[in-house]
Each structure stands twice: as C-alpha cells, then as structure tokens.
Design a protein around this motif. Structure first.
Motif, PDB file in Angstrom:
ATOM      1  N   ALA A  38       0.831  -1.206   0.000  1.00 41.36           N
ATOM      2  CA  ALA A  38       0.000   0.000   0.000  1.00 41.36           C
ATOM      3  C   ALA A  38       0.866   1.257   0.000  1.00 41.36           C
ATOM      4  O   ALA A  38       0.538   2.243  -0.665  1.00 41.36           O
ATOM      5  N   ALA A  39       1.967   1.230   0.723  1.00 40.05           N
ATOM      6  CA  ALA A  39       2.848   2.400   0.761  1.00 40.05           C
ATOM      7  C   ALA A  39       3.533   2.624  -0.577  1.00 40.05           C
ATOM      8  O   ALA A  39       3.773   3.770  -0.980  1.00 40.05           O
ATOM      9  N   LEU A  40       3.850   1.554  -1.285  1.00 38.41           N
ATOM     10  CA  LEU A  40       4.523   1.706  -2.577  1.00 38.41           C
ATOM     11  C   LEU A  40       3.572   2.161  -3.678  1.00 38.41           C
ATOM     12  O   LEU A  40       4.012   2.707  -4.689  1.00 38.41           O
ATOM     13  N   GLU A  41       2.280   1.941  -3.512  1.00 36.88           N
ATOM     14  CA  GLU A  41       1.324   2.331  -4.546  1.00 36.88           C
ATOM     15  C   GLU A  41       0.870   3.780  -4.429  1.00 36.88           C
ATOM     16  O   GLU A  41       0.186   4.281  -5.306  1.00 36.88           O
ATOM     17  N   VAL A  42       1.253   4.470  -3.372  1.00 37.56           N
ATOM     18  CA  VAL A  42       0.867   5.866  -3.189  1.00 37.56           C
ATOM     19  C   VAL A  42       1.672   6.724  -4.163  1.00 37.56           C
ATOM     20  O   VAL A  42       2.902   6.627  -4.209  1.00 37.56           O
ATOM     21  N   PRO A  43       1.016   7.559  -4.953  1.00 37.65           N
ATOM     22  CA  PRO A  43       1.771   8.410  -5.882  1.00 37.65           C
ATOM     23  C   PRO A  43       2.556   9.481  -5.120  1.00 37.65           C
ATOM     24  O   PRO A  43       2.132   9.913  -4.047  1.00 37.65           O
ATOM     25  N   PRO A  44       3.676   9.900  -5.652  1.00 34.13           N
ATOM     26  CA  PRO A  44       4.456  10.931  -4.958  1.00 34.13           C
ATOM     27  C   PRO A  44       3.731  12.268  -4.984  1.00 34.13           C
ATOM     28  O   PRO A  44       2.952  12.565  -5.894  1.00 34.13           O
ATOM     29  N   GLU A  45       3.999  13.079  -3.969  1.00 34.74           N
ATOM     30  CA  GLU A  45       3.354  14.391  -3.884  1.00 34.74           C
ATOM     31  C   GLU A  45       4.007  15.407  -4.806  1.00 34.74           C
ATOM     32  O   GLU A  45       3.380  16.344  -5.253  1.00 34.74           O
ATOM     33  N   GLN A  46       5.283  15.221  -5.081  1.00 37.20           N
ATOM     34  CA  GLN A  46       6.000  16.163  -5.930  1.00 37.20           C
ATOM     35  C   GLN A  46       5.717  15.845  -7.394  1.00 37.20           C
ATOM     36  O   GLN A  46       5.819  14.696  -7.804  1.00 37.20           O
ATOM     37  N   PRO A  47       5.349  16.831  -8.193  1.00 34.70           N
ATOM     38  CA  PRO A  47       5.097  16.570  -9.611  1.00 34.70           C
ATOM     39  C   PRO A  47       6.390  16.208 -10.341  1.00 34.70           C
ATOM     40  O   PRO A  47       7.470  16.657  -9.971  1.00 34.70           O
ATOM     41  N   ASN A  48       6.253  15.413 -11.348  1.00 35.20           N
ATOM     42  CA  ASN A  48       7.411  14.962 -12.119  1.00 35.20           C
ATOM     43  C   ASN A  48       7.655  15.939 -13.265  1.00 35.20           C
ATOM     44  O   ASN A  48       7.233  15.728 -14.395  1.00 35.20           O
ATOM     45  N   VAL A  49       8.337  17.035 -12.968  1.00 30.66           N
ATOM     46  CA  VAL A  49       8.660  18.034 -13.990  1.00 30.66           C
ATOM     47  C   VAL A  49      10.180  18.084 -14.145  1.00 30.66           C
ATOM     48  O   VAL A  49      10.916  17.959 -13.164  1.00 30.66           O
ATOM     49  N   PRO A  50      10.663  18.251 -15.361  1.00 34.18           N
ATOM     50  CA  PRO A  50      12.111  18.302 -15.553  1.00 34.18           C
ATOM     51  C   PRO A  50      12.710  19.589 -14.976  1.00 34.18           C
ATOM     52  O   PRO A  50      12.083  20.636 -14.986  1.00 34.18           O
ATOM     53  N   LEU A  51      13.930  19.480 -14.475  1.00 31.38           N
ATOM     54  CA  LEU A  51      14.610  20.653 -13.927  1.00 31.38           C
ATOM     55  C   LEU A  51      15.199  21.511 -15.049  1.00 31.38           C
ATOM     56  O   LEU A  51      15.318  22.722 -14.899  1.00 31.38           O
ATOM     57  N   VAL A  52      15.553  20.893 -16.168  1.00 32.18           N
ATOM     58  CA  VAL A  52      16.159  21.610 -17.278  1.00 32.18           C
ATOM     59  C   VAL A  52      15.339  21.317 -18.520  1.00 32.18           C
ATOM     60  O   VAL A  52      15.012  20.173 -18.821  1.00 32.18           O
ATOM     61  N   THR A  53      15.004  22.368 -19.256  1.00 34.31           N
ATOM     62  CA  THR A  53      14.301  22.206 -20.529  1.00 34.31           C
ATOM     63  C   THR A  53      15.115  22.918 -21.599  1.00 34.31           C
ATOM     64  O   THR A  53      15.801  23.911 -21.338  1.00 34.31           O
ATOM     65  N   PHE A  54      15.058  22.408 -22.815  1.00 30.46           N
ATOM     66  CA  PHE A  54      15.780  22.989 -23.935  1.00 30.46           C
ATOM     67  C   PHE A  54      14.784  23.544 -24.932  1.00 30.46           C
ATOM     68  O   PHE A  54      13.766  22.900 -25.238  1.00 30.46           O
ATOM     69  N   ASP A  55      15.079  24.732 -25.413  1.00 30.68           N
ATOM     70  CA  ASP A  55      14.203  25.378 -26.382  1.00 30.68           C
ATOM     71  C   ASP A  55      14.369  24.671 -27.735  1.00 30.68           C
ATOM     72  O   ASP A  55      15.481  24.581 -28.272  1.00 30.68           O
ATOM     73  N   ARG A  56      13.286  24.200 -28.301  1.00 27.67           N
ATOM     74  CA  ARG A  56      13.345  23.446 -29.555  1.00 27.67           C
ATOM     75  C   ARG A  56      12.662  24.245 -30.686  1.00 27.67           C
ATOM     76  O   ARG A  56      12.114  23.664 -31.605  1.00 27.67           O
TER      77      ARG A  56
END
Length: 48
Positions: free
Chosen positions: A27-45
């Motif tokens: 049950a503990a492993l199935e809980v989604p993380p609270e922090q959103p999964n956003v990249p720290l670095v993005t490249f302009d394309r």
C-alpha cells in the motif's frame, strides 16, 4: 498440550503480522508521490 497451543498461536500471530506488514508495504509503494514529475532543465526546440 499447553506448549503446543502456545506454539500454534505464536505461529498464527507471526503469520498474521507478516501478512499485515506485506500489505502495508504494498500500500505504501502504490501511493503516488506528492512532488510533480517536472524536468529541472528544458531545452528550447524552436530552431527545428
């Protein structure tokens, strides 16, 4: 006879505790993380 009963009850308690711990871990492993999964670095394309 009392020792046999104590041994059986101890084994049942240990099995119930193991099953409960396993369910709790799953049950503990199935809980989604609270922090959103956003990249720290993005490249302009835009140059493509």
């Amino acid at each position: 006879m009392h020792r046999m009963l104590a041994a059986v009850l101890t084994a049942l308690a240990a099995a119930a505790l193991a099953v409960g711990a396993g369910c709790g871990i799953v049950a503990a492993l199935e809980v989604p993380p609270e922090q959103p999964n956003v990249p720290l670095v993005t490249f302009d394309r835009t140059g493509e």
